[in-house]
Write an enzyme that holds these catalytic residues in place. Structure first.
Site, PDB file in Angstrom:
ATOM      1  N   ASN A   1      -7.469 -15.185  37.287  1.00 26.88           N
ATOM      2  CA  ASN A   1      -8.018 -13.625  38.425  1.00 26.88           C
ATOM      3  C   ASN A   1      -8.792 -13.408  37.489  1.00 26.88           C
ATOM      4  OD1 ASN A   1      -5.661 -14.638  39.706  1.00 26.88           O
ATOM      5  ND2 ASN A   1      -5.368 -12.515  39.093  1.00 26.88           N
TER       6      ASN A   1
ATOM      7  N   LYS B   1      -9.040 -35.094  32.493  1.00 25.24           N
ATOM      8  CA  LYS B   1     -10.396 -35.045  32.536  1.00 25.24           C
ATOM      9  C   LYS B   1     -10.318 -35.397  34.197  1.00 25.24           C
ATOM     10  CE  LYS B   1     -14.491 -33.718  33.698  1.00 25.24           C
ATOM     11  NZ  LYS B   1     -16.141 -33.707  33.585  1.00 25.24           N
TER      12      LYS B   1
ATOM     13  N   ASP C   1       7.221 -12.942  37.874  1.00 22.42           N
ATOM     14  CA  ASP C   1       6.696 -11.882  37.684  1.00 22.42           C
ATOM     15  C   ASP C   1       6.832 -11.548  36.313  1.00 22.42           C
ATOM     16  OD1 ASP C   1       5.905  -9.491  38.404  1.00 22.42           O
ATOM     17  OD2 ASP C   1       5.771  -9.062  40.558  1.00 22.42           O
ATOM     18  N   ILE C   2       6.190 -11.258  35.388  1.00 14.61           N
ATOM     19  CA  ILE C   2       6.896 -10.308  34.195  1.00 14.61           C
ATOM     20  C   ILE C   2       7.026  -8.998  34.639  1.00 14.61           C
ATOM     21  CG2 ILE C   2       5.820 -10.149  31.494  1.00 14.61           C
ATOM     22  CD1 ILE C   2       3.468 -12.269  32.399  1.00 14.61           C
TER      23      ILE C   2
ATOM     24  N   LYS D   1       8.195  -3.754  42.593  1.00 11.27           N
ATOM     25  CA  LYS D   1       8.531  -4.278  41.290  1.00 11.27           C
ATOM     26  C   LYS D   1       9.695  -3.650  40.544  1.00 11.27           C
ATOM     27  CE  LYS D   1       4.463  -6.083  41.274  1.00 11.27           C
ATOM     28  NZ  LYS D   1       4.053  -8.258  41.198  1.00 11.27           N
TER      29      LYS D   1
HETATM   30  O1  C5P Z   1       1.462  -8.261  42.601  1.00 11.98           O
HETATM   31  P1  C5P Z   1       0.849  -8.180  41.614  1.00 11.98           P
HETATM   32  O2  C5P Z   1      -0.134  -8.984  40.943  1.00 11.98           O
HETATM   33  O3  C5P Z   1      -0.647  -7.033  42.278  1.00 11.98           O
HETATM   34  O4  C5P Z   1       1.404  -6.474  40.575  1.00 11.98           O
HETATM   35  C1  C5P Z   1       0.458  -6.446  39.939  1.00 11.98           C
HETATM   36  C2  C5P Z   1       1.526  -6.019  38.177  1.00 11.98           C
HETATM   37  O5  C5P Z   1       2.380  -6.755  38.103  1.00 11.98           O
HETATM   38  C3  C5P Z   1       0.337  -5.512  37.135  1.00 11.98           C
HETATM   39  O6  C5P Z   1       0.920  -4.761  37.012  1.00 11.98           O
HETATM   40  C4  C5P Z   1       0.742  -7.174  36.850  1.00 11.98           C
HETATM   41  O7  C5P Z   1       0.575  -7.276  35.166  1.00 11.98           O
HETATM   42  C5  C5P Z   1       2.395  -7.459  37.065  1.00 11.98           C
HETATM   43  N1  C5P Z   1       2.306  -8.699  37.211  1.00 11.98           N
HETATM   44  C6  C5P Z   1       2.688  -9.669  36.116  1.00 11.98           C
HETATM   45  N2  C5P Z   1       3.585 -10.865  36.278  1.00 11.98           N
HETATM   46  C7  C5P Z   1       3.215 -11.551  37.550  1.00 11.98           C
HETATM   47  C8  C5P Z   1       2.085 -10.277  38.373  1.00 11.98           C
HETATM   48  C9  C5P Z   1       1.941  -9.245  38.487  1.00 11.98           C
HETATM   49  O8  C5P Z   1       3.575  -9.175  34.978  1.00 11.98           O
HETATM   50  N3  C5P Z   1       3.363 -12.971  37.685  1.00 11.98           N
END
Ligand code: C5P
Length: 405
Positions: A212, A290, A308-309, A345
């Site tokens: 990203n 590669k 999703d942390i 979340k």
């Molecule tokens: O779902 P999205 O990526 O838009 O959400 C953004 C929030 O979720 C941010 O705080 C990002 O650091 C966290 N996030 C995360 N792990 C992921 C995706 C997003 O902690 N795999």
């Protein structure tokens, strides 16, 4: 937030002087006191009566007034406040201050003061860009004067560019940030703050990756601000080119899975801020060598969803930090998407910002954020990322204290 604090506001001669009237109102609303020096040129734009009514104080506008000297000498006036704010800081006032001139009350006060000074410049774009003003700016910054703005935009004279005075709310935020920084108060003392920042890189092969866009600047600024506020800070960072913030435990990671692992290891924390732009997917069939361009059909890249942390930590039953903050970088319908994210979340707050290309936020120095919680939305003015971080950390610290009591 400014309770017991006093500001000496110098209003210079510029069309932006009308905004300073609003600034007085905001400072007083935040609990601070304001004394005003109105330059002669400033009084062409706002009247002493307006300023006196808003500040609830006598307005100082003439160095040679004998009455003023018997009531309060100009030296005493220059030191009567905790902070001197110059808004609008005209090219003329900046030049005088940079060169130590003292031929009216405003410039004399600036030379005589022993207090910190914050300037909010406002002038025509060519005047701002002129080598003389830029030289004066550098001198004043070297002298320790802090600047807020100027903003880019259309000017009263019809030209476009940097030169517009920062909005009163942004100046107020800079004043608050100054006091937060210098109060000696460490609202996060004894607290562990965990922050994620930067992008993650998900390898396709040893030389290519999915990522990203993220410079990590806002997350690093948050780590610095949390450290300044007295916290023990763990910063889990994806690959960025920023220097390690001092006093912060920095854990460098590449991938989302590594970030997740590092976050889990760093728990428990009192406050967790997830500012990283985590890649949503990783490559399932990443190649160990590669991938060659020629002679092979391109193998489809198979993706698997990353953990999703933020959502995981928010739902921890045992190790959930007392305050969990997520970020939402959106390119459209910022508030709508961020509101949905708050629920999805399971975090306590979402800091939302517009990262559409025209916003210039991605990789830029400035940011404009909205803080969403179950109790509503607070929109902060556009500020540089360090100031945004300071205000956010002050808000989070307050919420943590409230949660404790
Ligand atoms: O779902 P999205 O990526 O838009 O959400 C953004 C929030 O979720 C941010 O705080 C990002 O650091 C966290 N996030 C995360 N792990 C992921 C995706 C997003 O902690 N795999």
């Amino acid at each position: 937030m400014l309770k017991g604090r006093s500001v000496l506001l110098v209003i210079g001669g510029g069309i932006a002087a009308y905004k300073s009237a609003e600034l007085i109102r905001l400072i007083r609303k935040a609990g601070g006191g304001v004394r005003v020096i109105l330059t002669k040129a400033g009084s062409e734009f706002v009247t002493p009566l307006t300023i006196a009514s808003l500040s609830g104080e006598k307005v100082y506008d003439d160095i040679f007034s004998l009455t003023d000297e018997t009531e309060m000498g100009h030296i005493e006036l220059s030191r009567s406040a905790d902070l001197v704010v110059v808004a609008p800081a005209t090219a003329d006032l900046m030049a005088k201050a940079a060169n130590g001139l003292a031929n009216d009350l405003a410039s004399t006060a600036l030379l005589a003061t022993d207090k910190p000074v914050l300037m909010a410049p406002a002038m025509n774009v060519r005047m701002w860009n002129h080598a003389a003003t830029q030289r004066n700016l550098a001198t004043l910054q070297r002298d320790g004067i802090v600047f807020v703005g100027p903003d880019d935009g259309e000017m009263a004279c019809g030209e476009y560019g940097p030169g517009r005075m920062a909005e009163p709310a942004a100046i107020l935020a800079a004043i608050e940030a100054h006091f937060a920084r210098n109060s000696g108060l460490r609202p996060l003392a004894g607290k562990h703050v965990l922050i994620t920042a930067g992008p993650t890189h998900e390898p396709i092969d040893p030389v290519r990756y999915i990522a990203n866009r993220s410079s990590g600047k806002q997350g690093y600024a948050l780590a610095e601000a949390a450290h300044q506020a007295g916290a023990r800070v763990t910063l889990v960072s994806g690959p960025v080119t920023l220097p390690a913030p001092t006093g912060v435990t920095l854990i460098r990671v590449e991938t989302a899975e590594e970030m997740n692992e590092a976050v889990e290891k760093a728990l428990p924390a009192d406050l967790a801020i997830f500012a990283a732009a985590v890649a949503d997917w990783r490559v399932k069939n990443a190649a160990s060598e590669k991938i060659k361009k020629q002679g092979h059909a391109i193998a489809p890249i198979e993706l698997a969803e990353n953990p999703d942390i933020l959502a995981r930590v928010s739902r921890h039953t045992d190790l959930r930090p007392r305050l969990v903050v997520g970020f939402a970088a959106e390119t459209e319908n910022v508030i709508v998407h961020a509101t949905a994210k708050l629920a999805r979340k399971g975090c306590d707050l979402i800091v939302a910002n517009d990262v559409s290309p025209q916003s210039g936020v991605m990789g830029g120095e400035r940011n404009q954020v909205h803080i969403l919680s179950a109790s509503g939305i607070e929109s902060l003015p556009e500020m540089d990322k360090a100031a945004v971080a300071e205000v956010l950390i002050a808000r989070f610290a307050r919420l943590l204290t409230q949660a404790q009591t």
